[in-house]
Each structure stands twice: as C-alpha cells, then as structure tokens.
Write an enzyme that holds these catalytic residues in place. Sequence first.
Site, PDB file in Angstrom:
ATOM      1  CG  ASN B 242      35.983  52.564  36.511  1.00 18.53           C
ATOM      2  OD1 ASN B 242      36.756  51.845  37.168  1.00 18.53           O
ATOM      3  ND2 ASN B 242      34.889  52.277  35.749  1.00 18.53           N
ATOM      4  CB  CYS B 243      41.530  55.769  36.651  1.00 14.46           C
ATOM      5  SG  CYS B 243      41.107  57.253  37.679  1.00 14.46           S
TER       6      CYS B 243
END
Lengths: 349, 427
Positions: B242-243
Amino acid sequence: MSKFKVVHYINQFFGQVGGEEMAHIPAEKREGPVGPGLAFTKNFGDDAEIVATIVCGDSWFNENLELATETVLDMVKEESPDLFIAGPAFNAGRYGVACGTICDAVQTELGIPVLTGMYVENPGADMFRTKVLIVSTADSAAGMRRAVPAMAKLALKLVKGERIGASVEEGYIPDGVRRNFFDKKRGSTRALEMLLKKIAGEPFETEYPMPTFDRVPPMPAITDMTKATIAIVTSGGIVPKGNPDRIESSSASKYGSYNIEGVDDLTSETYETAHGGHDPVYANEDADRVIPVDVLRQYEKEGKIGKLHDWFYSTVGNGTAVASSKKYAAEIAEKLISYDVDAVVLTST
Amino acid sequence: MKLEVGYIDIKGIRFGDYNAVEDGILIVNPEPLLEPVLEDPLIKSAHFEIATPGESIRITPVKDVIEPRVKVEGGGGVFPGMVSKVDTVGSGKTHVLRGMAVVTAGPIVGFQEGIIDMTGIGADYTPFSKLHNLVLVMEPVEDFKQHEYEAAARLAGLRTAAAIGELARELVPDETVVYETPTIAETFKEEWKDLPRVGYVMMLQSQGLLHDTYVYGVDAKRTLSTLISATEVMDGAIVSGNCVSACDKNTTYHHQNNPVIHDLLAVHGKKINFVGTIITNENVYLDDKIRSSDWTSKMARYLSLDAAIITQEGFGNPDTDLIMNCTKLEKQGIKTVIITDEYAGQDGKSQSLADADELANAVVTGGNANEVVVLPPLDRVIGTLDYVDTVAGGHAGSLRPDGSIEAELQIITGSTNEMGFNRMSAR
C-alpha cells in the site's frame, strides 16, 4: 503575577435571594464572590479571583431575553474581566438557558473565554453545547462539590490559553469538535470491551456517534442539450502542469479555477493531477481521463451540446474535510450560476 | 491450527562483518543482504541505516514496516506466495525477532509515504518509534513506472526481513506463546456453548493504483471474501503493498501483530468463542462493494456468529465498504463494533466519515487524522525530506526552514491505525 479577573453569573437561588418566588428579580451586580463563587475562589488558588458576581432571577432573564442579555453584558464589560463563568445550573432549565445565552453573548461580544456547567439533559445544554463549553454536572446541586473543581480546572486552562483536551478528559459535554487524546487502552481492546457490553445488552458508549446525512434532490433533467452550457467540476485534482495554486495532495485547503477557452485536448505537457490518493500515472498521461475536455469539445463542435463552459473547477478530494468541500462547492456553484451554466459534469477519482 | 511462537527479544542493532543475532543484538553485514535487493533492475541504490528508540532521527519517506520472522517447524515459509513458495502456513513453530523491524524507505510516488520520528512528540504517535529499526533506504532508477517500482521495493523489504528472520532459526526464545484456532466442529463443543460466537472481519485495502494488499501472493482486489486462520496471518500470509496515507495504512508489521486477533485469542474459551476471521476487500466499484459485503455477511451467518469486530484500512471510499459490512451484519442480528479513524478537518468540526448509518452504533476511533501537529527538527534524517510538503498530510510550507514540520497526523506512519493498534482516540 497578578491574578486573572473573573466575573461569575448565578441565579437568584444560588445568590441567596430566594427560590421560585424571587425568580422575577432583575440582574444586580455584587462585588467579589457569592455562594458557589466561594468554592470557585478556593479552587482558583493564586491563579484567578472572582471580582464581581451578577445575580439574576431566572424568570426575569428568560422573559426579557434581549434586555437581560444587554444588561448583564454591560455589567460584565464594566469589570474588563479575563474570564466569564456562569452556573453551574445542574438541571434547572431556565437557569441553564440563561447561562448558555449569556456565555455565548460574552464570548462573541467581549472575545474572552467563557465556561458554564449543567446536566446533560438541561435544555440549555442542547441549545449551546456547540457554542460554549459546558462542563457536564450532576442533575442537582448535590453535585456542586464535584462540579466546581472540574469547572475551575478547565476555566484556568481556558484563561491561560492552554490546549483543551478531549471531552472525556476534561469533563465537558461534547461540543461537536473532535479532539484527539491518548486513551488508557489500545483500540482493539476498547473494541472488544465494547463488543462484550453490546452482546450482554449492557449500556456502552460509542466513541463516534453517527451523523445524519443531508440528501440533495436532483434537478429536473435538461430538455434540450443542444442549447445547454456544460461545466466541469472535479475532485480529481486536475490542474495546469506545475500545480500553480499548489493544491495539496490530501486535505486540500483550496480549489482552483482554470480557463480552457480554446483548449481541445489536455496533454501530459499541459495538465497533471495534484491528487495524492491514487497512482497518478494514467491521469498525468492524459488528464482527459479524469475530466473529459476532449469529448465535450467534440460534442460542442458536433452541436450535441450548446457550449463547454470556459472554466473548470478543481480540487483534491483525498482526505479533504466535508466542511471544506461544502465551502468550495458553495463558491463554485455561485460562479456557475453567474455564468448561466445549465449542467455540470462532476468527476472524482 | 496450532502455532507456537517463540519471541527473541532484540535489544539493539549494529553493523559488523557477519550476520547474526548474539545476546539480543542483531549484527548486520550489509553486503550479502543488499546483493539480492540490487539485483532488481528498478532499484538503483540501496543501503542500510540503524535507528534506535530515543535517538534524534527522522525516517522518511517510509513505505513499509516488517517484522523479521522465520518458520522453524510446520508447513511453508514466511510471506507465502511472496517470498516463500505458496504453502499453507500457521502451524508448527515460528521464531520472531521481537522489538525490531525492517523499515523500507525512499520515494515511491512521493505522495503517500510517511514519517517515523524516533524521539519527540512525533514518536508518541507512531508505534514504530519504540522499535530498533533496520532501515533499508532505496532509490529507483530514472524513468520508472511507480507501480512496478512499488512491487520491487515491496519484495526487497520482505526478502530482507525474511533473511534477517532466518538468523533466528536456531535461537532459544525468550518467551514462547502457543496460539490455537478451532475447527468449525470444535467451536460447537459443549464447554463453549454458553460463550458468544465472535468473529473478526478484516477489511483489506484493495482500491488498486498502489492501494493493494496481498494474501498468499494474490492481489486482494481479485479475491472474494474468504476465511483465514489467525495463525496464518501471524506467519505473514497477508502483506502490505500500500501507498495509502501513512496514518491508517496497515503495514505488514500490523498484519503480523494484528491486535484484534491477539485480543480475541486472549479471551477465547473464557469470555468468547472466537470462531474465525473473515477477510474481505475494499474495491472501488459499487458492484464489488456490494458483492464483497454480501459475501462477508453470508459467511458470518454460515459461521453462526453472534457478534463481530470489523476493522478498516484507509478512508473515504472504503468508508462505504465499512458501513455495508456493518449494516449487513447488524441486519442479520450479528452485533458489531467497527474500528475506524476520522477526517474531521483540521478544526475537528467536520463530519468524520464519508458514509454513516445509525446501525453503526458502536465505533472505536483511532483519532482525527486531520489534526495538526508540529514535529521538532531532529538531528539526523534517514531518507530525504524532499517530499514532506507533498506527502498526504503535508502542505506547501510544511517543512520549515529550521527543519521542523507542521503537518496533519496523516503524515505519521501508523498514527491513526484502524486495527486498534494504538491508544489514541478522539471525542
């Protein structure tokens, strides 16, 4: 250091004038603390002192709301205090409304911190909780011994300009402002304890009471699109290359208005996204993917729509507060109306 | 499933000319560890730095935080489908290097990576300031696609953590805890029949475009809601890709140490009957949201749950999934508590969630991510301050000339975690 000057407002009963039979008396000012003010004085210690006490009948205040507010406000002004406190009113309805009304007026007119206290079900609490800080008290004067130290502590924080903690820490009735604090237990443990209570049918307190949503009915459909002016509004963060207004990638503090007169197509050389909530590669390659300028321009040429509005309006929806979005939307809507725009293509990402 | 977890307490990290754990100290020889990282053509440079709790160090931009673990007995290896080959984990014996983490840092998109301060007020908000961190700082080659580089950086972190974990294989643990999850038949045994049947619904970030979570190597947005054993999660079956905003991203470390799982297991067989864990995704399309939440509620009913805790990852769009999961369970008479966080504006006066329902009457919050914090200047920066103004939570001018940072809590890694990892809350 000199002590902070405090003016205290109480009703006829706590002013030791009398009960309901004396509720008609107009406001009068006395020097120094009276009744519960003595307990406040003790709790203030060397930090603050009550220089004057205003005693007022509950009926007189509520039946002459404007005059009473003005009269009491003038009495407060004369003392040039640093802080104003009212009550605590416990569950006395008219007293609670008077405390809320006068605190709100003093705060607005004189710009000094104010504080009152009452029982959560006092009608004054519901009326004023989002306007003035109200310390949560018991429903009767038997709760005075607990109410005064809590009020005095918070009052001193207010007058010293210290950061106010969350309602559960400070003991005030939730005022609609969300404040962070460190609880004793981690969130997962709090969730488990809440769940066990919910399963057992015991009372539990949610950490975030759900809001009610406002719903907007849609406008009637446009009957003739060939004459309609269409505008583009987006929360997808499309901006001219270089993001001239420096719209934030998240929690945007502004929106931008950008002229697209004569622009037929958005290219990677001319436009980009400021949005921080997604992989920007595809939006940056071709911003038409987020706001369809190319297609609308084509429709305009083909006569399918009357006109593409000369400006588009853009902000970043990522983590942006609903209140901010509402504010931008209201301003954008006014602009759209002033340009006689008939319909809007709203895009998000 | 039965998993014996042996915790080896790490009290410090230092560089040396060999890799080992000796008397609670991790000794790191960078070269052999960096070799496989640098084999990836997208990674231009990589090096290690060490950050100790209390040191005047700011780590940013932080991508992921990973706890080194190793499978000592039982099937499979850590991070199955990502680092180890696909094989069911969650049984046997696992060793954990407790008190440390591998932190991956360096720019990915420049938007969604976070900050870990090892001291000062910022350190109070992130759980990772309390760990001995081995920071893997990487830089991409020029001209890269962000999603391809994300995959490269993700794998580099997981591989490094697995390699460090391998050092614990032969060690004697400081503490051993046995975690056991029941089969469906066992949950109906006589001894537990008066205990409420409780489940855990774990929502996995899967909005795509760098918002992804992987389960046994599968991209969660291509999955249907399913069941997983709590012990599989401990062995790294779920990893972060995830970003999303740093504050409410579930790092791989959060998954490995999921606090809801640990709290439910702690009272299992005593106060509750912890029947199972359902994982479900947070896709962006409405059809997907409806399908996944329908599936979750079907499974909750199939398991005959009385109650469930639901946790979220991210905010905004996934608030819809959260409310759908909650209301669909409540409508079947399954009592829920949801764990989320808030975006109530910097002044705290705005509506906190993008969706709401009166059935969601039991909410635990990780706090208001929009609240502004001023982080003092620190002596040393691991990574770069180049992205502070543009990272989610920052604004133009966030980084002040003196090196202090004024930003929203969003910017701090793990600060408003929605698995209930932290003590922070809001009212």
